[in-house]
Write a protein that holds these residues in place. Sequence first.
Motif, PDB file in Angstrom:
ATOM      1  N   HIS A 141       0.821  -1.210   0.000  1.00 57.04           N
ATOM      2  CA  HIS A 141       0.000   0.000   0.000  1.00 57.04           C
ATOM      3  C   HIS A 141       0.856   1.262   0.000  1.00 57.04           C
ATOM      4  O   HIS A 141       0.376   2.333  -0.398  1.00 57.04           O
ATOM      5  N   GLU A 142       2.111   1.143   0.459  1.00 56.03           N
ATOM      6  CA  GLU A 142       3.022   2.292   0.390  1.00 56.03           C
ATOM      7  C   GLU A 142       3.183   2.766  -1.050  1.00 56.03           C
ATOM      8  O   GLU A 142       3.427   3.951  -1.305  1.00 56.03           O
ATOM      9  N   PHE A 143       3.065   1.833  -1.996  1.00 53.82           N
ATOM     10  CA  PHE A 143       3.348   2.121  -3.402  1.00 53.82           C
ATOM     11  C   PHE A 143       2.079   2.182  -4.249  1.00 53.82           C
ATOM     12  O   PHE A 143       2.146   2.342  -5.464  1.00 53.82           O
ATOM     13  N   ARG A 144       0.935   1.994  -3.584  1.00 54.86           N
ATOM     14  CA  ARG A 144      -0.370   2.058  -4.251  1.00 54.86           C
ATOM     15  C   ARG A 144      -0.492   1.072  -5.404  1.00 54.86           C
ATOM     16  O   ARG A 144      -1.186   1.326  -6.399  1.00 54.86           O
ATOM     17  N   ARG A 145       0.157  -0.057  -5.251  1.00 49.18           N
ATOM     18  CA  ARG A 145       0.043  -1.133  -6.231  1.00 49.18           C
ATOM     19  C   ARG A 145       0.419  -2.441  -5.546  1.00 49.18           C
ATOM     20  O   ARG A 145       1.299  -2.465  -4.676  1.00 49.18           O
ATOM     21  N   PRO A 146      -0.242  -3.543  -5.920  1.00 46.55           N
ATOM     22  CA  PRO A 146       0.053  -4.824  -5.283  1.00 46.55           C
ATOM     23  C   PRO A 146       1.300  -5.468  -5.872  1.00 46.55           C
ATOM     24  O   PRO A 146       1.802  -5.055  -6.918  1.00 46.55           O
TER      25      PRO A 146
END
Length: 224
Positions: A141-146
Amino acid sequence: MKIDWQPIDTVMLDMDGTLLDLHFDSHFWLEHLPRRYAQLRGLPESEARDRLRGHMERLSGQLEWYCLDHWRDLLELDIVALKREVEHLIAIHPHVVEFLDAARLDGKRVWLVTNAHFDSLELKMERTRLGGHFDRLICSHEFRRPKEDPGFWGALRQRYPFNPERTLFVDDNLDVLASARDYGIRQAVAVRHPDTSRPRIEDTRGFPAIEDFRDLMPGGALRR
């Protein structure tokens, strides 16, 4: 085959299904949440189950699937509070702690890299006390992508530098492992029995796989 520990300096480990028994998550999402959603909304349990299943299928592989904020807003329920109702099911897989300690003793950087939401990570670290065994705890979630997203790995590397050629990564999600392998992760390893309430995984799509973390101890054999 045996893992080649010599060139490895970073060990990345998934959480749910890899370090922790996936039974908790399976029970929560497939049994407990539909039941409680039905009770709290005055719905037949079958209807609640169908609604949730359809939404889960549409979100499979997307960050929203893992996002407790998304489910809270969608269902208007306190998801963390509901998870706490069954937190006694959170359990560490066998030999995990021994492996984590051995890897760090061997001089490896040990990172937890999970798709789980921050609140879920906090709950599970609180319950298991595993947090102190890691050099870094990382949520996708830190990178807004799984982790399934090919762009995740480059974003991870930019924020937390690592050498893919000198990295071991263990995950129970075969799509995630494929994404990591495609990025260039040197050693991508699967888990054969992520959920002890279900049968073991026989087809790991060619990824070497462990029965438990004894197989990954320095000198331990990896089984296909």
